[in-house]
Scaffold this active site. Structure first.
Site, mmCIF file in Angstrom:
data_model
loop_
_atom_site.group_PDB
_atom_site.id
_atom_site.type_symbol
_atom_site.label_atom_id
_atom_site.label_comp_id
_atom_site.label_asym_id
_atom_site.label_seq_id
_atom_site.Cartn_x
_atom_site.Cartn_y
_atom_site.Cartn_z
ATOM 1 N N ASN A 208 1.061 -1.162 0.227
ATOM 2 C CA ASN A 208 0.065 -0.172 0.088
ATOM 3 C C ASN A 208 0.644 1.232 -0.148
ATOM 4 O OD1 ASN A 208 0.830 0.678 2.604
ATOM 5 N ND2 ASN A 208 -1.266 -0.231 3.747
ATOM 6 N N GLU A 211 3.651 1.634 2.821
ATOM 7 C CA GLU A 211 4.553 0.955 2.920
ATOM 8 C C GLU A 211 5.304 0.915 1.927
ATOM 9 O OE1 GLU A 211 1.726 -2.874 4.874
ATOM 10 O OE2 GLU A 211 1.924 -2.777 2.215
ATOM 11 N N ASP A 279 -5.565 -7.651 1.308
ATOM 12 C CA ASP A 279 -5.053 -9.370 1.154
ATOM 13 C C ASP A 279 -6.862 -10.041 0.512
ATOM 14 O OD1 ASP A 279 -3.867 -9.443 3.488
ATOM 15 O OD2 ASP A 279 -5.568 -9.390 5.070
#
Length: 332
Positions: A208, A211, A279
């Site tokens: 993301n 990150e 996820d």
């Protein structure tokens, strides 16, 4: 495009996918507000129920199974009730949990949320209690994981590592997965919260925005630095593709060919709850790749899947039917 993506949903059914990572049991303790305690200025809740939901890498497992994948889950659980309940939830989805290594010396990673509400009030989270071991795995447990993965990985159509930084993924396991997948031509993907630069050689990387910024040493990303970060990750990890998710701004796909594609959100309504949506993106994209999709088509399908789950509260999944409906509605 609509017909191509719909056909892709059919083709990813029963693809064998191994999900390796930090398995988490999200526990929801439900309570009805009774009164204020005489002991302290706190609410007294009458226990009304308890639910265990797959979290962390187990949420990726749950998503893959709901989409129709044949899922092999690999990770660590404790010799405790949370581990047993998590295993049972996934087994009911026909997940193969033989790769769950039971370590009696550590608890199953749990995030327990105490939820409170009354008859005329919205249910709210009062407190969250996290439980996990901060110790690295023992050599014995590491060897059990390595043996399981080495025995089964070449039978897979795709492999994903879901690394939340809780020690389930260690250097020897990373090396084994990347080398085995590359040698066998199996699509491999990593979603790592903290250690993405340790995954050199993996085919596909998902991060993301925060990150990705952290990985390249930036506080945050604007449009220009986003492109720089994507190219940087692609080059330093020698990957074939990097996907950076951007919440309500969609996602951007970088390929080693030099192609950069921005994919806007498919769901134009308000984004409700992005918990666990990453996820969903990871396993949808990887299952699509296992079915032979291009990186861009796989990312587009993953984008639609994310658009479904953000409309649902908490960690959620999407079914093939819901995904086909979302694609159809977008094309109208």
């Amino acid at each position: 495009m609509s017909q191509k993506l719909t056909q892709l949903i059919n083709e990813l059914q029963n693809k064998r996918i191994m999900v390796i990572g930090d398995m988490v049991a999200d526990i929801y303790l439900e309570g009805k507000i009774s009164r204020i305690s005489r002991e302290a200025p706190v609410l007294i809740l009458e226990h009304a129920g308890e639910t265990v939901v797959p979290g962390g890498a187990a949420n990726a497992v749950h998503n893959a199974a709901t989409l129709g994948g044949q899922v092999y889950a690999v990770g660590i659980i404790g010799d405790d009730n949370a581990g047993q309940q998590l295993t049972q939830v996934l087994n009911r989805k026909n997940v193969n949990t033989q790769g769950f290594i039971v370590d009696p010396s550590r608890p199953t990673i749990t995030k327990t949320r105490v939820m409170a509400g009354g008859q005329a009030t919205v249910r709210q989270q009062v407190v969250r209690i996290d439980r996990e071991s901060k110790q690295a795995l023992t050599e014995s447990v590491e060897q059990q994981l390595l043996r399981y993965v080495e025995t089964h990985i070449r039978q897979m159509d795709a492999v994903v590592i879901s690394d939340y930084g809780s020690y389930s993924v260690f250097p020897a396991l990373r090396k084994l997965v990347i080398e085995a997948c590359n040698q066998a031509g199996i699509p491999s993907m990593v979603d790592s919260r903290y250690n993405i630069m340790d995954y050199q050689g993996i085919k596909l990387v998902k991060q993301n925005e925060s990150e990705a910024a952290n990985a390249v040493g930036l506080a945050d990303l604007d449009q220009q630095s986003l492109i720089q970060a994507g190219k940087n990750l692609l080059e330093r990890l020698a990957a074939e593709a990097v996907l950076i998710t951007q919440g309500p701004e969609g996602m951007t796909l970088f390929e080693c060919s030099g192609s950069i594609a921005h994919i806007p959100v498919s769901n134009k309504s308000e984004v409700y709850d992005v918990t666990g949506a990453g996820d969903t993106v990871v396993v949808t994209m990887l299952l699509a790749l296992a079915a032979g999709a291009s990186y861009q088509d796989a990312a587009c399908l993953a984008n639609f899947a994310a658009g479904v789950v953000v409309r649902k509260p908490g960690t959620a999944t999407t079914t093939p039917t819901e995904l086909k409906t979302a694609i159809g509605e977008y094309q109208q």
